[in-house]
Design a protein around this motif. Structure first.
Motif, mmCIF file in Angstrom:
data_model
loop_
_atom_site.group_PDB
_atom_site.id
_atom_site.type_symbol
_atom_site.label_atom_id
_atom_site.label_comp_id
_atom_site.label_asym_id
_atom_site.label_seq_id
_atom_site.Cartn_x
_atom_site.Cartn_y
_atom_site.Cartn_z
ATOM 1 N N PRO A 267 4.647 3.677 2.216
ATOM 2 C CA PRO A 267 4.164 1.758 2.104
ATOM 3 C C PRO A 267 4.455 1.058 3.313
ATOM 4 N N ASP A 268 3.780 0.221 2.785
ATOM 5 C CA ASP A 268 3.340 -0.733 3.782
ATOM 6 C C ASP A 268 3.279 -1.833 3.808
ATOM 7 N N LEU A 269 3.935 -2.681 3.700
ATOM 8 C CA LEU A 269 3.711 -4.635 3.000
ATOM 9 C C LEU A 269 2.892 -5.429 3.396
ATOM 10 N N GLN A 270 1.763 -5.744 2.619
ATOM 11 C CA GLN A 270 0.610 -6.421 3.622
ATOM 12 C C GLN A 270 0.135 -7.267 2.755
ATOM 13 N N LEU A 271 0.287 -8.767 3.833
ATOM 14 C CA LEU A 271 -1.146 -9.381 3.024
ATOM 15 C C LEU A 271 -2.064 -8.869 2.631
ATOM 16 N N VAL B 282 -3.958 3.094 -5.229
ATOM 17 C CA VAL B 282 -2.910 2.926 -3.985
ATOM 18 C C VAL B 282 -2.014 1.380 -3.928
ATOM 19 N N HIS B 283 -2.055 0.176 -4.729
ATOM 20 C CA HIS B 283 -1.787 -0.369 -4.274
ATOM 21 C C HIS B 283 -0.812 -1.152 -5.603
ATOM 22 N N GLU B 284 0.389 -2.221 -5.396
ATOM 23 C CA GLU B 284 1.170 -2.837 -6.013
ATOM 24 C C GLU B 284 0.678 -4.093 -5.715
ATOM 25 N N ALA B 285 1.069 -4.873 -6.179
ATOM 26 C CA ALA B 285 1.678 -7.069 -6.235
ATOM 27 C C ALA B 285 2.257 -6.600 -6.285
ATOM 28 N N GLN C 260 0.880 -0.984 -0.314
ATOM 29 C CA GLN C 260 0.227 -0.208 0.031
ATOM 30 C C GLN C 260 0.987 1.086 0.398
ATOM 31 N N LEU C 261 0.708 2.083 -0.812
ATOM 32 C CA LEU C 261 1.594 2.999 -1.441
ATOM 33 C C LEU C 261 1.225 4.462 -0.486
ATOM 34 N N ASP C 262 0.255 3.960 -0.053
ATOM 35 C CA ASP C 262 -0.090 6.146 0.177
ATOM 36 C C ASP C 262 -1.625 5.190 1.675
ATOM 37 N N PRO C 263 -1.348 5.440 2.812
ATOM 38 C CA PRO C 263 -0.115 6.464 3.150
ATOM 39 C C PRO C 263 1.852 6.227 3.068
#
Length: 147
Positions: free
Chosen positions: A41-45, A116-119, A36-39
């Motif tokens: 970056p945060d790497l998530q399931l 706002v997501h990047e796989a 999740q790039l905004d707010p």
């Protein structure tokens, strides 16, 4: 009782319960994740909130597609956890109840539909250390150890 990860709830603060469905999506020794790039970056399931009237499995399919562009198959619930956090995109303090599933990534249909997501694919051992919250990391570690 569902195990809690992360910060303890602050005394006197009102939290809104948000139940969501999230996926471990292994392929060989890698996991399909979302950043999740905004707010961030945060790497998530990949995953997210269950809409009113929606089943957890329907939400899981929808959220994974929105955040990764992938279709999934054969989801199986492997656990749950809770965490207390501020969600800036909703201006909300939330008690997030996270239902964790393992599923098979079947086919990439295109890029994520949420802007706002990047796989991204990542080695599971690396994901354990880089995922943005302790609950996601815990379940990635459990998967690495064979659940």
């Amino acid at each position: 009782m569902i195990r809690r990860f992360g910060e303890s709830p602050e005394t006197g603060r009102k939290y809104t319960r948000r139940v969501g469905a999230y996926a471990l999506l292994p392929q060989g020794n890698r996991l399909l994740l979302t950043c999740q790039l905004d707010p961030g970056p945060d790497l998530q399931l990949p995953g997210g909130g269950i809409d009113p009237g929606e089943s957890p499995i329907t939400a899981l399919h929808r959220e994974v597609y929105e955040e990764t562009g992938w279709l999934i198959a054969a989801p199986r619930r492997v656990g749950a956890f809770r965490r207390y956090t501020y969600m800036p995109e909703y201006d909300l303090w939330a008690e997030k109840v996270c239902l964790i599933y393992r599923a098979r990534p079947v086919r990439r249909m295109g890029p994520p539909t949420e802007a706002v997501h990047e796989a991204m694919w990542m080695e599971i051992a690396d994901a354990v250390h880089l995922l943005g919250n302790e609950g996601d990391a815990h379940f990635a570690q459990r998967h690495l150890q064979g659940l």
